[in-house]
Design a protein around this motif. Sequence first.
Motif, PDB file in Angstrom:
ATOM      1  N   GLY A 377     -11.855   3.541   7.704  1.00 51.66           N
ATOM      2  CA  GLY A 377     -13.281   3.839   7.882  1.00 51.66           C
ATOM      3  C   GLY A 377     -13.555   5.292   8.201  1.00 51.66           C
ATOM      4  N   ASN A 378     -12.499   6.066   8.504  1.00 47.40           N
ATOM      5  CA  ASN A 378     -12.671   7.480   8.821  1.00 47.40           C
ATOM      6  C   ASN A 378     -12.625   8.367   7.585  1.00 47.40           C
ATOM      7  OD1 ASN A 378     -12.749   6.837  11.559  1.00 47.40           O
ATOM      8  ND2 ASN A 378     -10.523   7.035  11.796  1.00 47.40           N
ATOM      9  N   LEU A 379     -12.405   7.760   6.426  1.00 47.47           N
ATOM     10  CA  LEU A 379     -12.344   8.559   5.205  1.00 47.47           C
ATOM     11  C   LEU A 379     -13.714   9.156   4.889  1.00 47.47           C
ATOM     12  CD1 LEU A 379      -9.580   7.271   5.028  1.00 47.47           C
ATOM     13  CD2 LEU A 379      -9.960   6.829   2.608  1.00 47.47           C
ATOM     14  N   SER A 380     -13.703  10.091   3.981  1.00 45.50           N
ATOM     15  CA  SER A 380     -14.893  10.853   3.625  1.00 45.50           C
ATOM     16  C   SER A 380     -16.065   9.955   3.227  1.00 45.50           C
ATOM     17  CB  SER A 380     -14.557  11.797   2.469  1.00 45.50           C
ATOM     18  OG  SER A 380     -15.707  12.312   1.868  1.00 45.50           O
ATOM     19  N   ASP A 381     -17.253  10.317   3.679  1.00 46.73           N
ATOM     20  CA  ASP A 381     -18.431   9.567   3.230  1.00 46.73           C
ATOM     21  C   ASP A 381     -18.791   9.919   1.787  1.00 46.73           C
ATOM     22  OD1 ASP A 381     -19.404  12.115   3.560  1.00 46.73           O
ATOM     23  OD2 ASP A 381     -20.853  11.602   5.107  1.00 46.73           O
ATOM     24  N   GLN A 382     -18.006  10.871   1.206  1.00 54.03           N
ATOM     25  CA  GLN A 382     -18.168  11.203  -0.213  1.00 54.03           C
ATOM     26  C   GLN A 382     -17.302  10.305  -1.098  1.00 54.03           C
ATOM     27  OE1 GLN A 382     -20.366  13.702  -1.145  1.00 54.03           O
ATOM     28  NE2 GLN A 382     -20.828  13.671   1.049  1.00 54.03           N
ATOM     29  N   LEU A 383     -16.402   9.521  -0.464  1.00 54.35           N
ATOM     30  CA  LEU A 383     -15.484   8.682  -1.237  1.00 54.35           C
ATOM     31  C   LEU A 383     -16.268   7.692  -2.096  1.00 54.35           C
ATOM     32  CD1 LEU A 383     -12.432   8.137  -1.654  1.00 54.35           C
ATOM     33  CD2 LEU A 383     -12.651   6.310   0.036  1.00 54.35           C
ATOM     34  N   SER A 384     -16.057   7.771  -3.396  1.00 51.75           N
ATOM     35  CA  SER A 384     -16.795   6.926  -4.333  1.00 51.75           C
ATOM     36  C   SER A 384     -15.919   5.826  -4.922  1.00 51.75           C
ATOM     37  CB  SER A 384     -17.362   7.787  -5.466  1.00 51.75           C
ATOM     38  OG  SER A 384     -17.918   6.996  -6.485  1.00 51.75           O
ATOM     39  N   PHE A 385     -14.632   6.113  -5.113  1.00 48.77           N
ATOM     40  CA  PHE A 385     -13.734   5.186  -5.802  1.00 48.77           C
ATOM     41  C   PHE A 385     -12.528   4.905  -4.921  1.00 48.77           C
ATOM     42  CE2 PHE A 385     -10.483   3.749  -8.670  1.00 48.77           C
ATOM     43  CZ  PHE A 385     -11.128   3.179  -9.758  1.00 48.77           C
ATOM     44  N   LEU A 386     -12.328   3.641  -4.545  1.00 50.95           N
ATOM     45  CA  LEU A 386     -11.181   3.243  -3.724  1.00 50.95           C
ATOM     46  C   LEU A 386     -10.521   2.040  -4.387  1.00 50.95           C
ATOM     47  CD1 LEU A 386      -9.393   3.376  -1.205  1.00 50.95           C
ATOM     48  CD2 LEU A 386     -11.090   1.991   0.001  1.00 50.95           C
ATOM     49  N   ALA A 387      -9.279   2.213  -4.843  1.00 51.44           N
ATOM     50  CA  ALA A 387      -8.552   1.142  -5.512  1.00 51.44           C
ATOM     51  C   ALA A 387      -7.176   1.003  -4.879  1.00 51.44           C
ATOM     52  CB  ALA A 387      -8.425   1.435  -7.006  1.00 51.44           C
ATOM     53  N   LEU A 388      -6.946  -0.153  -4.255  1.00 57.04           N
ATOM     54  CA  LEU A 388      -5.660  -0.463  -3.623  1.00 57.04           C
ATOM     55  C   LEU A 388      -5.126  -1.789  -4.136  1.00 57.04           C
ATOM     56  CD1 LEU A 388      -6.632   0.503   0.060  1.00 57.04           C
ATOM     57  CD2 LEU A 388      -5.330   1.888  -1.557  1.00 57.04           C
ATOM     58  N   GLY A 389      -5.522  -2.165  -5.336  1.00 49.26           N
ATOM     59  CA  GLY A 389      -5.172  -3.468  -5.885  1.00 49.26           C
ATOM     60  C   GLY A 389      -3.709  -3.622  -6.235  1.00 49.26           C
ATOM     61  N   ASP A 390      -3.291  -4.882  -6.376  1.00 47.26           N
ATOM     62  CA  ASP A 390      -1.940  -5.237  -6.802  1.00 47.26           C
ATOM     63  C   ASP A 390      -0.860  -4.589  -5.945  1.00 47.26           C
ATOM     64  OD1 ASP A 390      -2.494  -6.958  -9.133  1.00 47.26           O
ATOM     65  OD2 ASP A 390      -3.428  -5.168  -9.938  1.00 47.26           O
ATOM     66  N   ASN A 391      -1.033  -4.690  -4.633  1.00 46.49           N
ATOM     67  CA  ASN A 391      -0.013  -4.325  -3.661  1.00 46.49           C
ATOM     68  C   ASN A 391       0.315  -5.565  -2.827  1.00 46.49           C
ATOM     69  OD1 ASN A 391       0.570  -1.328  -3.886  1.00 46.49           O
ATOM     70  ND2 ASN A 391      -1.671  -1.278  -3.793  1.00 46.49           N
ATOM     71  N   GLN A 392       0.866  -5.359  -1.648  1.00 45.61           N
ATOM     72  CA  GLN A 392       1.171  -6.487  -0.756  1.00 45.61           C
ATOM     73  C   GLN A 392       0.555  -6.242   0.623  1.00 45.61           C
ATOM     74  OE1 GLN A 392       5.312  -8.011  -1.068  1.00 45.61           O
ATOM     75  NE2 GLN A 392       5.611  -6.420  -2.628  1.00 45.61           N
ATOM     76  N   LEU A 393      -0.706  -5.842   0.594  1.00 47.36           N
ATOM     77  CA  LEU A 393      -1.415  -5.593   1.845  1.00 47.36           C
ATOM     78  C   LEU A 393      -1.841  -6.931   2.445  1.00 47.36           C
ATOM     79  CD1 LEU A 393      -3.609  -2.551   0.725  1.00 47.36           C
ATOM     80  CD2 LEU A 393      -1.305  -2.550   1.686  1.00 47.36           C
TER      81      LEU A 393
END
Length: 1006
Positions: A377-393
């Motif tokens: 949640g501390n990442l940039s408020d400009q962040l538009s695209f976040l993809a963390l798919g197909d991992n083992q989170l």
Amino acid sequence: MKSPKAIIHLLSSSLISFLFYVLAITCLTSTTVSVSYGGNETDYLALLSFKSKVTQDPYKVLTSWNHSFHFCDWSGISCGKRHKRVTVLRLDSNGLEGSLSPHVGNLSFLRGLSLANNSFQGTIPHELGRLSRLRYLYLDDNKFCGVIPTNLSRCSNLEDLWLPRNNLDGIIPKEMSVLSKLSRLVIDNNKLTGGIPPFLGNITSMEIFSAVGNPLGGSIPDTLGLWQSLREFYSGSCNLYGSIPHSIFNLSLLVNFSLSNNHLTGSLPSEIGIQLPNLELLQLRTNKLTGVLPPSITNCSKLWYLEMSYNNFSGKLTIDFSKLRDIDTIRLQSNNFHGRGEADDMRFVDSLKNCTRLVHLELSNCNLIGVLPTSIGNLSDQLSFLALGDNQLFGSLPLSISSLVGLTTLDLIGNLFKGKIPSTIGKLKKLQYLSLSRNQFSGPIPDAIGNLSLLTLLYLHSNKLEGLIPSSLGNCEKLNGLDLSYNRLGGKIPKQLLQLPSLTYFLDLSNNTMSGSIPSEIKDLKMLSGLDLSYNELSGTITSSLGECIRLTKLYLSGNMFEGTIPSSFSSLGGLEVLDISKNNFSGKIPQFLGKWKSLEYLNLSFNDFEGEVPVAGVFANASLFSVWGNDRLCGGLVTLELPKCKETGSKKKRFPFFILVIVIAPTLLIVLCCVYLLCKKKRNSQPSESSGSERFMKVSYNQLLKATDGFSTENLIGEGGHSSVYKGILDSNDDKSVAVKVLHLQSRGAHKSFIAECEAWRNIRHRNLLKIITSCSSTDFQGNDFKALVYEFMPNGSVHDWLHSSENTSKLNLLQRINILRDVANALDYLHNHCQTTIVHGDLKPSNILLDDDMVAHVGDFGLARLLGTDLNQNSSTGFKGTIGYAPPEYGIGSEMTSCGDVYSFGILLLEVMTGKKPTDGMFIEGLSLHKFASMALPDQVIDVIDNDAIVLQSTEANAKKVEECLAATIKIGVSCSVDPPPQRMKIEIVVNELQRILDVLQNI
């Protein structure tokens, strides 16, 4: 009457006036010629020769090149003040066509020659080597062919040589090594081979080197480490192999370094960030690099673009991103960053909090194991695209993710997240794409998800969600597609969901425990393409309102408890391609209209209680396309169904004695069979050549094609490619209609394979938006040489490429025509990918392969690179570049097999070119900018700025103008969605078809 003296005086005055007039004209003419030559006839004549070689000047820029002006005042000309000699010739972007006159080499004082972004063709004159004062030569974005002239080495003062986006071939000439002042060499997107030669290292003044998109091959020479002044190095998609020489990493001034889409191996030096401290762009994606991603990259404090995706990097991701304050894009997907024996692979997220300019973060398919920290949640408020798919989170999705208020895309598909979907996700008001599919989320879908008013695609399938579908989803007024399948959702289908006119792509509620009937409000989804309600607990009769969903192409209702008959309103669903109502309690007779639907490719009526006769028309004529098993009261139909014969109704008819039929018919039948046999034998013996097509194609000989094309004359030549030439002709057996005869250059490598690929592709396909093949010919010419040709229906309106880029087409495509063409092409792809018996990948979709008939209907042609999936035919080698540079997807550059996703990428680029008027190889697309990014950056509010001016139709009212802008934005969005890099994220072609149809319907009603 005047006296003789007066008459003589009058004549004398007239004679003097006449002599003065003649003298004035003579002086004026003399002055004009003097002004034109300016004392230097050599430059003057050289410029006139240049003009004489220009065949097209659409903007009339050369009209000032005449005797009325000194040549130093002509458009595009600059002269020295002292000697009045031409020093600069600049005519960029003027639509000029023709060849470059060799007399330009006589402009001996020339310091700059710039003809970029025109259509000059032919070879580059070797006479340019006479220009010893030349400092820059810009010939980019033309049609020059042949080799790079060796004589350019005599231009000893040359600093800039720009030749990108032409058709140059051969090797980089060795003579260039003597150009000691050359600092910028740009040769992108040609056909150069022979590798990057080691002798280029001798040009120690080099600052920029770019060879992107050439099939150079070979390895990167170690001598390039001598380029101590190098600032930018681009050699993506060059078929390079081997490791990156260590000497390259000693070039401390390097700012932009890109080697994407090659076959490079080895690892990166651990000190790369210390050796290259000035890096701003580091792009090594789609190679075979291994080892650890060096932590020293953190020392590259100016880095804004980091792309290392699609490699084999391993080990824990330990880069301290906190020092990369200017980072904009981090793309590391498809690597293996799991730390051995540890489960905290996500700790690097903590270091991203200082990256206040971060816009794009992609780490999908990286084998990351661990909990997503609350620091996300501390990442940039400009962040538009976040993809963390197909991992083992695993673990819960942190509530803090709601702080990423700039997100438009959130993709967490294919992880191990559990617990509830936090209601705070409703704070992400800019979200357009949300995928939490294939996790272990449980509990209800939060009502707050209805706050995402900009959401277009929502994927929550394959979780453990339960409870009711929230009616608040009805607030998502831009929702195009919704997938809630494979969960534990129950209750009735909310009416609010069915009242979303934006829901056009798909609605998938299958494999849940939904109950009740289908609400009548389903009629409001008139533009919906796909509806899947299968395997629920729905019951009752099917509402007739479903028949108003006239855009449906796929309807799945199987595995429920529906009863009653198929409603007659279904007859309006003539566009259905798939209908599956199996495993229900339907009864009554099979409606006859099901056999009249031309588009129906698969029909499943099995395990119901239908009765009566099975039709034999339409889809019922092919037993592999439908199923009626488990309906015990059916009869008739195809023999292969092995159903009982239907009982005759009415009075019993008197039968004609069978033995009389035998006596009368048998002799007649024998005579007919003999005649047919003799006729076939005679025809077979008289046929000189054999068509490679099936028996439904007419047969033609070499002689017939020779005659049809007037001896394959140049007057009938309408196109030429790497493997073939295409001629216009008239076959005597084709009702004097024009045909296009494609003659294969069998001496060209790959031509025979191209011919086989086209024959196999055309064997069993037919579609209104595919180029109609008439026949093929495999024979020998009169000299005994092998001859192969394909004969197609002639397309009088040429190709889409001609309409977009040829100056010969004075009229341009309007907006409706462009969308219609794109819809036609999408229809053709949908047919090839989804509705052929064997999936066909076209492999080379581009504007020159889209042809237009009399009615401007688009037809896809040229299947020379086609591949039939699931067969042993036309298997492509894993080496070599497939398709055309600019249109082929990135994965083909590293040897990936051809797939339907690759065709979708090419279609996306084609769409963007049709709408913007810009080729993907346009000269403006440098330094990381591409046609895809150019269009993407314009979404959603600046789309009008990137649309081709000829496509924009001004409307009379503000409301209509707004609708047009919305349609333009929706169209560009399709192109961008189709041309994204990761193939799985590309839009499905069936969705493209329906969305383009929706756009067309809106435009046609304006």
